[in-house]
Design a protein around this motif. Sequence first.
Motif, PDB file in Angstrom:
ATOM      1  N   GLY A 153       1.289   4.648   0.028  1.00  0.00           N
ATOM      2  CA  GLY A 153       0.713   5.815   0.165  1.00  0.00           C
ATOM      3  C   GLY A 153       1.509   7.081  -0.181  1.00  0.00           C
ATOM      4  O   GLY A 153       2.750   7.325  -0.146  1.00  0.00           O
TER       5      GLY A 153
ATOM      6  N   GLU B  14      -7.142   1.342  -4.935  1.00  0.00           N
ATOM      7  CA  GLU B  14      -6.977   0.908  -3.295  1.00  0.00           C
ATOM      8  C   GLU B  14      -8.158   0.705  -2.772  1.00  0.00           C
ATOM      9  O   GLU B  14      -8.187  -0.051  -1.827  1.00  0.00           O
TER      10      GLU B  14
ATOM     11  N   THR C 200       3.548   4.194   3.871  1.00  0.00           N
ATOM     12  CA  THR C 200       3.512   2.888   3.183  1.00  0.00           C
ATOM     13  C   THR C 200       3.366   1.846   4.030  1.00  0.00           C
ATOM     14  O   THR C 200       3.762   1.824   5.319  1.00  0.00           O
TER      15      THR C 200
ATOM     16  N   GLY D 226      -6.731   9.615   4.568  1.00  0.00           N
ATOM     17  CA  GLY D 226      -5.309   9.441   4.727  1.00  0.00           C
ATOM     18  C   GLY D 226      -4.452  10.865   5.450  1.00  0.00           C
ATOM     19  O   GLY D 226      -5.163  11.473   5.494  1.00  0.00           O
TER      20      GLY D 226
ATOM     21  N   ASP E  83       0.950  -1.088   0.164  1.00  0.00           N
ATOM     22  CA  ASP E  83       0.163   0.066   0.114  1.00  0.00           C
ATOM     23  C   ASP E  83       0.840   1.046  -0.055  1.00  0.00           C
ATOM     24  O   ASP E  83       1.374   1.916   1.111  1.00  0.00           O
TER      25      ASP E  83
END
Length: 580
Positions: free
Chosen positions: A170, A342, A174, A367, A168
């Motif tokens: 990000g 995602e 991560t 996020g 993932d």
Amino acid sequence: MKSWKEQLRDAKKNLQGNHSKKTSDEKPTVVDFVPPASWLEASPTNGDDTLPLGSKSSVTQGSRDSCKKNRPTAAVTVSAPAGPRSKRGGAGANDQKEDAAKNLPGDPPIPDDARSPTQNQTSPTPVFRPHVDGGRSLAMPGWADAGSSLQHPEYQGGAPMVVRIGVDFGTAFTKVAIRAGVDLVPVDWSAVTSDESPTGQYVIPGFVHRAPDGEYFWRRFAETDIQGNLKLPLIEMAGSDECPKATLAYLALVIRYARAFLYQHPEVGRKLVTRSLRWELNVGCPTEPHERPAVVDLFRRIARTAWQLAGVNHLQESSITAAWRSGEADVGLETEPGVVPEFVAQIAGYLGSRQVSGGLYALIDIGAATLDVATFNVVLPNDLDSSPRIPIFFSAVRPLGTHYLNHNRHSRLDLDFAWDDAAPVEPADGFAKRHGKRRDDVDTVDSEFASRVARCIAGVTDGTRTNSRGDPRSSAWSDGLPIFVTGGGSSCELYRRAIETGELDLKRRMYLPSNFRFIELDPLGARFQHFGIEIGGRLSVAIGLTEDAESIARVVPHHDIGPIMRPGTERIDHTELYGD
């Protein structure tokens, strides 16, 4: 005496002046929207705080766009369907640009109380770089060198085992999970970050250091250059051959450490000694860019190259560029890396559970850097489909994550820019006390930020409810819209308050007891209860990415969805009932 045309015109004016209240059974307005062609060629500017994915300037505009603060934002993204041009669009490119700068056709009206008050920011929004405890350094442990190999250091040979890594990747952090046979292993990064807290243990900040000689690594020297903002610029690079050196180095370090962590895992590692590991790799991709084949190809190429570079001891710019140019096919993976939206990975556990049902859904992912909102349908598999289909209706991505909530507080209240993005957002009262500020001042700043979040949610839900490219006839509008709230900021009170505002606004517009039906995700499932809900929620995307990419769900892009037509009741001829 007035002519009949004048009398009719007067009657229309009188009728327009009498705004009678809508009844509960009134059908929603359907807006047929065809975007200007320019939207299909490049990321548009969708108004205040909208993040045109891949635009380097999208998070640095700051006060330059302050004059646009009160303009409603478009709920339609770049991937809107192609088709005949709207009559509103005009005849030339200048008309298209002018339309993009105004309220866009098909744009759902945003209520006044959901608009953000004009901001008086003291500094522009910066290019994203995560704040980690005032600049905590990273250090790769010595045992991580074992991750350069594709087999356990004590490998003795044996039957093959499929090992799938879910990354993932990000904007801010991560997260990684690994599925080795029946075992699921969340990767713990405390050996790199020295952060053993429940919130920081399973995340790795999104930056890497570059030395003057061109080597990339995880350790800090005074003369090194910190490379951050590794994900957002990738969208803009799609279709070019530019080498994203810092991103490749970062992901190579992530993969190397993850493999080594699996080897030294006290329970799973010993099982790998007598197995021949067959590796697969899945990475997440933002929802809207995933609809562009060039973006998917770029993410796949990055994942494949980073996997190859994970076996290189010294990540020099020259070796990174050479690996990027060579495009080597055989890098030790059983299949090509999977690139999965995602939000689909996030709900993978739900899609495979017994509680799943077909119909309209919404997802709000909070996020550190971005707020992602999307609406979609779940079409359950039938005899012809082996996995669910996910038609995507509308989505929006804005720089309204927890990092920018903290940035807004510190900027508006004239505080030093120091906070920890890996930690939960501090409640308003605690923040006020710690910084010696009045609670009312913090509440005012937070309310303005929350209204921007509410606008983003309202834009997507209203677009889906009123636009023929959405699902205006779904029973979810009266029965309750199922909604997933995910991400590291999902427990923050401010975002919950903004979501409640969106729910109340939906009720007001529908004149029905419409509400949000929140769905709790259990990404780890009953087999991994010892990990707990907190770890599962933080790692939901990474865990979903450990599933077979082909079996999670088949995504139907927005531009492939036509207007949904609900079948009407067939009228029966009287002769069929009574005869001739």
